[in-house]
Design a protein around this motif. Structure first.
Motif, PDB file in Angstrom:
ATOM      1  N   UNK A  21      35.200  59.133  22.468  1.00 29.43           N
ATOM      2  CA  UNK A  21      36.529  58.704  22.022  1.00 29.43           C
ATOM      3  C   UNK A  21      36.555  58.534  20.506  1.00 29.43           C
ATOM      4  N   UNK A  22      37.678  58.889  19.864  1.00 29.61           N
ATOM      5  CA  UNK A  22      37.819  58.572  18.441  1.00 29.61           C
ATOM      6  C   UNK A  22      37.867  57.058  18.244  1.00 29.61           C
ATOM      7  N   UNK A  23      37.601  56.620  17.041  1.00 33.01           N
ATOM      8  CA  UNK A  23      37.440  55.183  16.782  1.00 33.01           C
ATOM      9  C   UNK A  23      38.610  54.332  17.265  1.00 33.01           C
ATOM     10  N   UNK A  24      39.876  54.672  16.972  1.00 40.59           N
ATOM     11  CA  UNK A  24      40.962  53.794  17.429  1.00 40.59           C
ATOM     12  C   UNK A  24      40.990  53.637  18.951  1.00 40.59           C
ATOM     13  N   UNK A  25      40.810  54.739  19.688  1.00 43.46           N
ATOM     14  CA  UNK A  25      40.803  54.669  21.150  1.00 43.46           C
ATOM     15  C   UNK A  25      39.579  53.911  21.652  1.00 43.46           C
ATOM     16  N   UNK A  26      38.457  54.074  20.972  1.00 40.19           N
ATOM     17  CA  UNK A  26      37.243  53.344  21.373  1.00 40.19           C
ATOM     18  C   UNK A  26      37.455  51.842  21.237  1.00 40.19           C
ATOM     19  N   UNK A  27      38.066  51.408  20.149  1.00 43.35           N
ATOM     20  CA  UNK A  27      38.328  49.979  19.957  1.00 43.35           C
ATOM     21  C   UNK A  27      39.314  49.473  20.999  1.00 43.35           C
ATOM     22  N   UNK A  28      40.354  50.260  21.274  1.00 40.82           N
ATOM     23  CA  UNK A  28      41.347  49.851  22.272  1.00 40.82           C
ATOM     24  C   UNK A  28      40.706  49.715  23.647  1.00 40.82           C
ATOM     25  N   UNK A  29      39.898  50.705  24.054  1.00 37.80           N
ATOM     26  CA  UNK A  29      39.275  50.646  25.381  1.00 37.80           C
ATOM     27  C   UNK A  29      38.242  49.531  25.442  1.00 37.80           C
ATOM     28  N   UNK A  30      37.453  49.341  24.385  1.00 36.52           N
ATOM     29  CA  UNK A  30      36.483  48.242  24.368  1.00 36.52           C
ATOM     30  C   UNK A  30      37.190  46.898  24.518  1.00 36.52           C
ATOM     31  N   UNK A  31      38.338  46.742  23.873  1.00 33.92           N
ATOM     32  CA  UNK A  31      39.112  45.507  23.998  1.00 33.92           C
ATOM     33  C   UNK A  31      39.641  45.340  25.414  1.00 33.92           C
ATOM     34  N   UNK A  32      40.120  46.436  26.006  1.00 35.01           N
ATOM     35  CA  UNK A  32      40.579  46.420  27.398  1.00 35.01           C
ATOM     36  C   UNK A  32      39.462  45.980  28.336  1.00 35.01           C
ATOM     37  N   UNK A  33      38.256  46.502  28.134  1.00 40.08           N
ATOM     38  CA  UNK A  33      37.142  46.158  29.007  1.00 40.08           C
ATOM     39  C   UNK A  33      36.820  44.669  28.938  1.00 40.08           C
ATOM     40  N   UNK A  34      36.959  44.072  27.768  1.00 46.18           N
ATOM     41  CA  UNK A  34      36.707  42.641  27.643  1.00 46.18           C
ATOM     42  C   UNK A  34      37.693  41.820  28.470  1.00 46.18           C
ATOM     43  N   UNK A  35      38.904  42.353  28.653  1.00 46.49           N
ATOM     44  CA  UNK A  35      39.974  41.589  29.294  1.00 46.49           C
ATOM     45  C   UNK A  35      40.175  41.938  30.768  1.00 46.49           C
ATOM     46  N   UNK A  36      39.541  43.013  31.257  1.00 48.53           N
ATOM     47  CA  UNK A  36      39.838  43.516  32.605  1.00 48.53           C
ATOM     48  C   UNK A  36      38.558  43.642  33.422  1.00 48.53           C
ATOM     49  N   UNK A  37      38.291  42.733  34.360  1.00 42.29           N
ATOM     50  CA  UNK A  37      37.053  42.784  35.152  1.00 42.29           C
ATOM     51  C   UNK A  37      36.904  44.061  35.965  1.00 42.29           C
ATOM     52  N   UNK A  38      37.995  44.583  36.518  1.00 43.81           N
ATOM     53  CA  UNK A  38      37.922  45.802  37.319  1.00 43.81           C
ATOM     54  C   UNK A  38      37.413  46.960  36.470  1.00 43.81           C
ATOM     55  N   UNK A  39      37.937  47.083  35.252  1.00 44.69           N
ATOM     56  CA  UNK A  39      37.515  48.169  34.386  1.00 44.69           C
ATOM     57  C   UNK A  39      36.085  47.961  33.886  1.00 44.69           C
ATOM     58  N   UNK A  40      35.691  46.712  33.685  1.00 40.84           N
ATOM     59  CA  UNK A  40      34.301  46.450  33.293  1.00 40.84           C
ATOM     60  C   UNK A  40      33.338  46.904  34.386  1.00 40.84           C
ATOM     61  N   UNK A  41      33.703  46.647  35.651  1.00 41.33           N
ATOM     62  CA  UNK A  41      32.861  47.073  36.760  1.00 41.33           C
ATOM     63  C   UNK A  41      32.748  48.596  36.790  1.00 41.33           C
TER      64      UNK A  41
END
Length: 215
Positions: A21-41
């Motif tokens: 992923x390009x940097x902006x999308x990587x930061x967005x998805x990393x932030x999403x993973x911190x907030x979403x247990x289903x996606x972290x799993x």
């Protein structure tokens, strides 16, 4: 959120794990993973699967990746991703704070129209990146998009034609989507947005508003 949107978010997570992923999308998805247990799993399962593939003498491409994602979500959960503790009262996830250098209460907002504020982070790797703040109950002008927009809700919530998006949810919109996001009444909606083309206002809005919000 539609099943197609869920599939797209799962693909984003798979690309994040693969480092594609390009940097902006990587930061967005990393932030999403911190907030979403289903996606972290899901991310953890993909990391385990990627590790198993690397142990093979001749790594194989993933066959039927959609079903593999479903199998990961339906199987016994691997060891969870351990997140460091959040500072008290933090709104931005750690990945976003590390990227921008501040939290929501320090964001240098600029009013773009009544009830809508933005902090423009500029063009990064071909994407326009911004943070947004929407007053409770505020309706954004009806619009579609010239390309793809990913929006991550960081606090509060908004609704549009596809449903409700709360803290940790990703909204995906493109030229096929015409919507009018509306912040819920109880608190401001704060989020991060990345786009690869300007939005296009479609309602009866004066041209000067298109200039104000980047149309």
């Amino acid at each position: 959120m539609t099943s197609d949107a869920t599939d797209t978010i799962d693909t984003l997570i798979a690309r994040y794990v693969a480092g594609n992923l390009p940097t902006p999308a990587r930061v967005l998805v990393a932030s999403h993973l911190e907030l979403n247990p289903r996606s972290r799993a899901l991310a953890r399962g993909l990391e385990v699967m990627a590790g198993e593939e690397l142990e093979l003498e001749t790594p194989r491409p993933i066959r039927d990746p959609k079903n593999r994602l479903a199998a990961i979500l339906g199987s016994d959960a691997p060891a969870p991703i351990i997140l460091p503790p959040q500072p008290a009262n933090a709104i931005y996830p750690r990945a976003l704070r590390d990227y921008v250098g501040f939290d929501a209460d320090e964001t240098p907002w600029r009013t773009k129209m009544p009830g809508f504020r933005e902090h423009d982070l500029g063009e990064i790797e071909g994407f326009h990146v911004s943070l947004f703040w929407i007053r409770p109950g505020r309706r954004i002008p009806t619009h579609t998009h010239g390309g793809v927009e990913l929006s991550l809700v960081l606090d509060g919530a908004f609704t549009d034609v596809h449903g409700r998006y709360g803290r940790g949810d990703i909204s995906i919109a493109d030229e096929t989507v015409e919507h009018r996001p509306t912040a819920e009444m109880d608190r401001p909606c704060i989020g991060m947005a990345i786009t690869d083309a300007p939005l296009k206002l479609t309602g009866s809005i004066p041209r000067r508003l298109m200039d104000i919000i980047g149309g």
